[in-house]
Design a protein around this motif. Sequence first.
Motif, PDB file in Angstrom:
ATOM      1  N   LEU A  62      25.292  36.194  44.714  1.00 49.26           N
ATOM      2  CA  LEU A  62      26.498  36.760  44.111  1.00 49.26           C
ATOM      3  C   LEU A  62      26.260  38.213  43.707  1.00 49.26           C
ATOM      4  O   LEU A  62      27.091  39.083  43.963  1.00 49.26           O
ATOM      5  N   TYR A  63      25.121  38.468  43.096  1.00 56.67           N
ATOM      6  CA  TYR A  63      24.788  39.829  42.671  1.00 56.67           C
ATOM      7  C   TYR A  63      24.740  40.775  43.873  1.00 56.67           C
ATOM      8  O   TYR A  63      25.310  41.867  43.836  1.00 56.67           O
ATOM      9  N   ARG A  64      24.085  40.356  44.956  1.00 55.02           N
ATOM     10  CA  ARG A  64      24.015  41.212  46.149  1.00 55.02           C
ATOM     11  C   ARG A  64      25.399  41.487  46.719  1.00 55.02           C
ATOM     12  O   ARG A  64      25.695  42.588  47.156  1.00 55.02           O
ATOM     13  N   ARG A  65      26.278  40.476  46.713  1.00 53.44           N
ATOM     14  CA  ARG A  65      27.652  40.677  47.215  1.00 53.44           C
ATOM     15  C   ARG A  65      28.436  41.608  46.307  1.00 53.44           C
ATOM     16  O   ARG A  65      29.270  42.380  46.765  1.00 53.44           O
ATOM     17  N   ASP A  69      27.515  47.669  49.787  1.00 50.55           N
ATOM     18  CA  ASP A  69      28.400  48.757  50.214  1.00 50.55           C
ATOM     19  C   ASP A  69      29.816  48.259  50.473  1.00 50.55           C
ATOM     20  O   ASP A  69      30.782  48.973  50.230  1.00 50.55           O
ATOM     21  N   ASP A  70      29.943  47.060  51.000  1.00 49.49           N
ATOM     22  CA  ASP A  70      31.270  46.471  51.192  1.00 49.49           C
ATOM     23  C   ASP A  70      31.457  45.379  50.141  1.00 49.49           C
ATOM     24  O   ASP A  70      31.676  44.223  50.442  1.00 49.49           O
ATOM     25  N   PHE A  78      33.586  38.322  38.747  1.00 45.15           N
ATOM     26  CA  PHE A  78      32.971  37.108  38.230  1.00 45.15           C
ATOM     27  C   PHE A  78      31.667  37.435  37.520  1.00 45.15           C
ATOM     28  O   PHE A  78      31.398  36.950  36.429  1.00 45.15           O
ATOM     29  N   TRP A  79      30.845  38.279  38.148  1.00 39.73           N
ATOM     30  CA  TRP A  79      29.561  38.659  37.542  1.00 39.73           C
ATOM     31  C   TRP A  79      29.786  39.324  36.188  1.00 39.73           C
ATOM     32  O   TRP A  79      29.133  38.985  35.207  1.00 39.73           O
TER      33      TRP A  79
END
Length: 137
Positions: A62-65, A69-70, A78-79
């Motif tokens: 989730l953090y990476r998403r 960049d996109d 949510f985070w």
Amino acid sequence: MRKKHNPTKSTRRSVEDMSACGIPQGDIARVLGIDPKTLRLHYRDELDNAATKANAAVAGSLYRRAISDDANPSAAIFWLKTRAQWRETPTQLDHTSSDGSMASQSPVTFNLSALSDEELDALERLTDKATASEGEG
């Protein structure tokens, strides 16, 4: 006499995966063909740590998403709501007038002199339609 259970790398992985998904220990033991006590004896670490590892993996994804960049706006929101304690503050709308009533303070007037006959006819049809539908709601 029961056959002695010998854990393998594969069964350890299966136990960890099932436990991470929230499968009850009794069901995991049944899949492996062992008693729940045997499961707890041989797979204590997998049972105790699976949920934490799964939560960390999902949080990392989730953090990476959220920061890519996109970036995924839903993931970022949510985070921030769950990890940064962000909250949505509702907008309070005040529909009362200055005297505290719901009534309009002054009537609204329009200068219709610049409208053509066709525009006036269209406006009349619209107001007739709106007036007729007031009683239907």
